[in-house]
Design a protein around this motif. Structure first.
Motif, PDB file in Angstrom:
ATOM      1  N   SER A  74       0.823  -1.215   0.000  1.00  0.00           N
ATOM      2  CA  SER A  74       0.000   0.000   0.000  1.00  0.00           C
ATOM      3  C   SER A  74       0.855   1.262   0.000  1.00  0.00           C
ATOM      4  O   SER A  74       0.411   2.322  -0.451  1.00  0.00           O
ATOM      5  CB  SER A  74      -0.916   0.029   1.230  1.00  0.00           C
ATOM      6  N   LEU A  75       2.083   1.152   0.522  1.00  0.00           N
ATOM      7  CA  LEU A  75       2.994   2.288   0.637  1.00  0.00           C
ATOM      8  C   LEU A  75       4.065   2.272  -0.455  1.00  0.00           C
ATOM      9  O   LEU A  75       5.044   3.007  -0.383  1.00  0.00           O
ATOM     10  CB  LEU A  75       3.654   2.280   2.019  1.00  0.00           C
ATOM     11  N   ALA A 130       4.550   5.108   6.398  1.00  0.00           N
ATOM     12  CA  ALA A 130       3.389   4.606   7.139  1.00  0.00           C
ATOM     13  C   ALA A 130       2.135   5.302   6.637  1.00  0.00           C
ATOM     14  O   ALA A 130       2.194   6.434   6.134  1.00  0.00           O
ATOM     15  CB  ALA A 130       3.547   4.851   8.642  1.00  0.00           C
ATOM     16  N   GLY A 131       1.010   4.633   6.757  1.00  0.00           N
ATOM     17  CA  GLY A 131      -0.261   5.282   6.487  1.00  0.00           C
ATOM     18  C   GLY A 131      -0.625   6.167   7.669  1.00  0.00           C
ATOM     19  O   GLY A 131      -0.340   5.833   8.820  1.00  0.00           O
ATOM     20  N   VAL A 175       9.770   9.751   9.469  1.00  0.00           N
ATOM     21  CA  VAL A 175       8.527   9.085   9.097  1.00  0.00           C
ATOM     22  C   VAL A 175       7.816   9.888   8.013  1.00  0.00           C
ATOM     23  O   VAL A 175       7.601  11.098   8.156  1.00  0.00           O
ATOM     24  CB  VAL A 175       7.598   8.922  10.316  1.00  0.00           C
ATOM     25  N   GLU A 176       7.451   9.193   6.944  1.00  0.00           N
ATOM     26  CA  GLU A 176       6.614   9.771   5.897  1.00  0.00           C
ATOM     27  C   GLU A 176       5.215   9.179   6.030  1.00  0.00           C
ATOM     28  O   GLU A 176       5.062   7.948   6.009  1.00  0.00           O
ATOM     29  CB  GLU A 176       7.178   9.447   4.516  1.00  0.00           C
ATOM     30  N   LEU A 177       4.222  10.022   6.201  1.00  0.00           N
ATOM     31  CA  LEU A 177       2.838   9.571   6.374  1.00  0.00           C
ATOM     32  C   LEU A 177       2.061   9.766   5.077  1.00  0.00           C
ATOM     33  O   LEU A 177       2.071  10.859   4.489  1.00  0.00           O
ATOM     34  CB  LEU A 177       2.175  10.333   7.518  1.00  0.00           C
ATOM     35  N   TYR A 178       1.369   8.725   4.650  1.00  0.00           N
ATOM     36  CA  TYR A 178       0.671   8.723   3.367  1.00  0.00           C
ATOM     37  C   TYR A 178      -0.828   8.528   3.549  1.00  0.00           C
ATOM     38  O   TYR A 178      -1.289   7.968   4.549  1.00  0.00           O
ATOM     39  CB  TYR A 178       1.216   7.607   2.474  1.00  0.00           C
ATOM     40  N   ASN A 179      -1.563   8.947   2.537  1.00  0.00           N
ATOM     41  CA  ASN A 179      -3.010   8.797   2.518  1.00  0.00           C
ATOM     42  C   ASN A 179      -3.355   7.447   1.892  1.00  0.00           C
ATOM     43  O   ASN A 179      -3.606   7.347   0.692  1.00  0.00           O
ATOM     44  CB  ASN A 179      -3.655   9.936   1.724  1.00  0.00           C
ATOM     45  N   THR A 180      -3.328   6.421   2.699  1.00  0.00           N
ATOM     46  CA  THR A 180      -3.664   5.091   2.212  1.00  0.00           C
ATOM     47  C   THR A 180      -4.031   4.216   3.395  1.00  0.00           C
ATOM     48  O   THR A 180      -3.824   4.593   4.550  1.00  0.00           O
ATOM     49  CB  THR A 180      -2.492   4.461   1.430  1.00  0.00           C
ATOM     50  N   ASP A 181      -4.580   3.059   3.114  1.00  0.00           N
ATOM     51  CA  ASP A 181      -4.821   2.068   4.163  1.00  0.00           C
ATOM     52  C   ASP A 181      -4.841   0.685   3.530  1.00  0.00           C
ATOM     53  O   ASP A 181      -4.699   0.531   2.310  1.00  0.00           O
ATOM     54  CB  ASP A 181      -6.101   2.357   4.953  1.00  0.00           C
TER      55      ASP A 181
END
Length: 502
Positions: free
Chosen positions: A257-258, A415-416, A438-444
């Motif tokens: 997902s990432l 990470a999501g 940490v890179e935070l993404y819009n996903t799950d």
């Protein structure tokens, strides 16, 4: 009413421990057009009829999957007839067993169950430590193989009725299609796969006296695992004969997902359990099996792609426990806000988050959870909330150091923006305790599963193309002052943990 999307759609199903999440994703935009979680305002229980046991009902999962799919349709933002494929992700290591009529024979023994110590030891002695690690990349531990052995030894009348065993996602695929299939990735996460000989492990079959007939047919992870039956299609209002083209455990799927596919890339998640998952191309294993290696989603016998996994059982479940103990009416946002009112270190309050079964990174010891250094004149509920989140972050640091011992050198983790990473307190503690950006993404996970289905159907030329539009929401980097503060507190926390490990 919102205009219905008429593009090619993909359905993703995430079989979690607490709930089921379903997303419908537009293959062109790679964005969710509808999603639903079921149950919505509560969390499914983990049954524990005896100490160290953890079970859930597969039939409940299926009921919740159907409810979630119907819920996505109720908001009327897409045309179900445009769904072309289904992808499934699921809580790893669980055991589901069925008879020849595909009836479930007992509740699933799930990932955090710790009853299989005797079976694991028997398997390890029969195979030998060096051979188990070099071929399986893991000790048997509390994985699916030992769970199946437990049923064979303790419930022989049940074992005799088994036609096939499977993992949670395989069960949902079976309910949709009537077919039962496996993958190398699934076999590896159950510790059934021999990576050196590139086959179902003869050592495991011999050690536990398993009949090979109970193993499902092995197919490519990205490929057809059956087609939705007419009966189920009618019940769920989706097209008949659409294929299930992707199945993967939650941690390999989180990495997918990432857009984490290649050696050196790393993903993290902090849901009910917490995980750091690094991709490697060699047969990595820890001599004490404190971290675990499985076949990644793009692993083949010709091209090694392995997921090196650190798991902490007591992550989000610790956060949920303290919320419910203090005031179950509080939302997670509210406890995060309360935690943020307290300074780094929770004024000396320490928390060990190890109350959800034995922890692999602690050599399968059951330390238990608990607070220490409580001061009745200082500490209030806000301190409790912060100490729990910091304790979880410290456990990640402890495990990360084990991964570093085994060659992991990555400085950035993806990470999501979900679960514990919604908390600024936890995220800040994680970053400054581990030293990772940490890179935070819009996903799950459900979105990833849907896009995985698109890969399996051949919509995308290569797996990475399915995530070309992945949205980066935020980057958090360590800051020198906080790193120093957390390092001092972490040393106290680690000393407290070492007292419990003696």
């Amino acid at each position: 009413m919102i205009d219905k999307i008429e593009h090619t759609l993909l359905l993703g199903i995430d079989v979690g421990t607490s709930s089921i999440k379903v997303s419908v994703v537009d293959a062109e935009t790679q964005r969710s057009v509808a999603s639903a979680t079921f149950p919505e305002n509560t969390e499914r229980e983990i049954k524990s009829p005896k100490p160290d046991w953890a079970e859930q009902s597969p039939e409940q999962w299926w009921s919740d999957v159907k409810a979630a799919i119907k819920q996505t349709q109720s908001i009327n933002t897409y045309n179900p007839e445009n769904i072309v494929a289904i992808g499934i992700t699921y809580q790893m290591h669980g055991l589901v067993i069925v008879d020849k009529e595909k009836n479930v024979l007992r509740d699933s023994i799930i990932w955090c169950d710790s009853r299989t110590e005797k079976q694991a030891e028997k398997g390890l002695q029969a195979i030998g430590e060096e051979k188990a690690l070099s071929h399986l990349l893991n000790f048997p531990g509390n994985f699916t193989a030992s769970k199946l052995a437990w049923v064979k030894h303790n419930e022989p009348q049940v074992y005799e009725k088994i036609d096939k065993f499977m993992l949670p996602g395989d069960y949902i695929a079976m309910k949709l299609t009537g077919e039962i299939t496996s993958t190398i990735s699934m076999l590896s996460e159950g510790v059934f796969w021999d990576f050196k000989n590139k086959e179902l492990s003869k050592d495991i079959l011999s050690a536990y006296d398993f009949d090979e007939s109970v193993f499902p047919e092995t197919k490519a992870l990205f490929g057809v695992h059956g087609n939705v039956t007419k009966e189920i299609a009618k019940e769920l209002n989706i097209p008949a004969e659409i294929p299930v083209t992707y199945k993967a455990g939650d941690q390999p799927n989180n990495a997918l997902s990432l857009n984490v596919f290649e050696p050196g890339e790393i993903a993290a998640t902090a849901g009910t359990s917490g995980v750091i998952y690094a991709v490697a191309d060699d047969l990595v294993y820890d001599k004490l099996s404190r971290i675990n290696t499985f076949a990644h989603v793009n692993h083949t016998n010709e091209n090694n792609r392995l997921g090196v996994l650190l798991c902490i059982n007591g992550t989000g479940i610790s956060n949920r426990w303290i919320k419910n103990m203090v005031d179950e009416k509080l939302s997670y946002q509210e406890i995060n806000e309360l935690a943020s009112t307290i300074e780094i270190g929770s004024e000396g309050l320490l928390f060990l988050p190890f109350g959800n079964g034995t922890e692999r990174m602690l050599c399968n010891k059951h330390v238990g959870a608990g607070f220490s250094e409580i001061n009745f004149n200082i500490h209030n509920k806000a301190h409790l909330f912060r100490a729990v989140q910091e304790g979880i972050a410290f456990s990640f640091r402890y495990g990360l150091d084990i991964m570093r011992e085994n060659g992991m050198q990555t400085k950035v983790v993806k990470a999501g923006k979900a679960n514990m990473f919604l908390s600024k307190v936890f995220t800040h503690a994680f970053v400054n305790t581990t030293g990772l950006t940490v890179e935070l993404y819009n996903t799950d996970g459900s979105v990833g599963a849907a896009l995985g289905a698109g890969i399996g159907l051949g919509i995308f030329e290569k797996p990475q193309d399915a995530f070309s539009k992945l949205e980066l929401l935020e980057t958090i980097e360590p800051d020198e002052e906080s790193v120093k503060k957390y390092e001092a507190i972490y040393r106290k926390w680690k000393s407290r943990l070492n007292e419990e490990l003696v």
